[in-house]
Design an enzyme around this catalytic site. Structure first.
Site, PDB file in Angstrom:
ATOM      1  N   ARG A 107       0.849  -1.189   0.000  1.00  0.00           N
ATOM      2  CA  ARG A 107       0.000   0.000   0.000  1.00  0.00           C
ATOM      3  C   ARG A 107       0.877   1.227   0.000  1.00  0.00           C
ATOM      4  NH1 ARG A 107      -4.247   0.678   4.635  1.00  0.00           N
ATOM      5  NH2 ARG A 107      -2.430   0.049   5.807  1.00  0.00           N
TER       6      ARG A 107
ATOM      7  N   THR B  68      -0.959   7.522  -0.757  1.00  0.00           N
ATOM      8  CA  THR B  68      -2.266   7.409  -1.425  1.00  0.00           C
ATOM      9  C   THR B  68      -3.104   6.274  -0.857  1.00  0.00           C
ATOM     10  OG1 THR B  68      -1.429   5.846  -3.066  1.00  0.00           O
ATOM     11  CG2 THR B  68      -1.208   8.191  -3.579  1.00  0.00           C
TER      12      THR B  68
ATOM     13  N   ASP C 108       0.839  -3.298  12.977  1.00  0.00           N
ATOM     14  CA  ASP C 108       1.299  -3.689  11.643  1.00  0.00           C
ATOM     15  C   ASP C 108       1.631  -5.179  11.654  1.00  0.00           C
ATOM     16  OD1 ASP C 108       3.195  -4.278   9.443  1.00  0.00           O
ATOM     17  OD2 ASP C 108       2.916  -2.153   9.001  1.00  0.00           O
TER      18      ASP C 108
ATOM     19  N   ASP D 187       5.211  -6.197  10.411  1.00  0.00           N
ATOM     20  CA  ASP D 187       6.264  -5.849  11.375  1.00  0.00           C
ATOM     21  C   ASP D 187       6.233  -6.776  12.583  1.00  0.00           C
ATOM     22  OD1 ASP D 187       7.435  -3.795   9.993  1.00  0.00           O
ATOM     23  OD2 ASP D 187       6.196  -2.227  10.907  1.00  0.00           O
TER      24      ASP D 187
HETATM   25  N1  URA Z   1      -2.128  -3.599   7.725  1.00  0.00           N
HETATM   26  C1  URA Z   1      -1.660  -3.906   8.959  1.00  0.00           C
HETATM   27  O1  URA Z   1      -0.659  -4.593   9.103  1.00  0.00           O
HETATM   28  N2  URA Z   1      -2.339  -3.442  10.026  1.00  0.00           N
HETATM   29  C2  URA Z   1      -3.460  -2.673   9.915  1.00  0.00           C
HETATM   30  O2  URA Z   1      -4.035  -2.293  10.927  1.00  0.00           O
HETATM   31  C3  URA Z   1      -3.912  -2.367   8.616  1.00  0.00           C
HETATM   32  C4  URA Z   1      -3.232  -2.837   7.541  1.00  0.00           C
END
Ligand code: URA
Length: 208
Positions: free
Chosen positions: A103, A107, A199, A202
């Site tokens: 992503r 944007t 995330d 991560d």
């Molecule tokens: N991607 C992620 O890793 N966490 C989110 O909260 C949204 C997208």
């Protein structure tokens, strides 16, 4: 196509472990795999069976076997990789395709950078794997890519969802059955699911 929210107590318990900010990388990665395995159990409920003849240590018997269903697991890089082994534990013969989409942080639009599918993808039912369905841009782009490649049918397995992602999938891919463990309330201004789990990439790979 209805969205399947998996309310099994074990799944909900494990999801809480993922949400907890104090869960470390090792446990986080293990629990993602365990949840993926439980999701696989639900998502394969409709696999067709056929009778075969076998001989048990006691007697001849007619028994069930999954009837030649060809599956492909399609993790969306990179967080989807965390779910692959959980599913392969249950479906070791599945092929693993990879789709790299990220992503754009400004944007929030999906950008494709890598795709490797098995050559017989048009004969396979695909399980797209992405732990987080936030805006839905990435998952919808991956499904579109698979459809253009000829995939026979597609299911999306996502651990945690938000309403915009669910709506996007229902609008753009109403034929794709979605399996998720919870639908949280909102996205924040950075596109993260709230309360979410942070995330996923991560936390699986320890990169933060
Ligand atoms: N991607 C992620 O890793 N966490 C989110 O909260 C949204 C997208």
């Amino acid at each position: 196509m209805p969205i399947n929210v998996l309310t099994h107590p074990l799944i909900q318990h494990k999801l809480t472990i993922l949400r907890d900010k104090d869960t470390g990388v090792k446990v986080f990665r293990e629990v993602v795999g365990e949840i993926a395995m439980l999701m696989c159990y639900e998502a394969t409920r409709s696999l067709p069976l056929e009778d075969i003849e076998i001989i048990t240590p006691i007697a001849a018997a007619t028994s069930k076997t999954v009837s030649g269903k060809k599956l492909a697991l399609v993790p969306i890089l990179r967080a989807g990789l965390g779910m692959v082994d959980g599913l392969l534990n249950l479906i070791p013969s599945a092929k693993v395709a990879h789709i790299g989409i990220y992503r754009d942080p400004d944007t929030l639009e999906p950008v494709e950078y890598y795709c490797k599918l098995p050559p017989d993808i048009m004969e396979r039912d695909c399980f797209v794997l992405d732990p987080m369905l936030a805006t839905g841009g990435t998952a919808a782009a991956a499904c579109q890519y698979l459809k253009e490649a000829g995939a026979r049918s597609i299911k999306l397995l996502t651990i945690l969802s938000a309403p915009p992602g669910v709506e996007k999938m229902q609008q753009e891919h109403p034929d794709v059955e979605v399996y998720t463990c919870a639908i949280d309330s909102i996205l924040n201004e950075h596109g993260y699911i709230v309360p979410g789990l942070g995330d996923a990439g991560d936390r699986i790979f320890g990169t933060k």
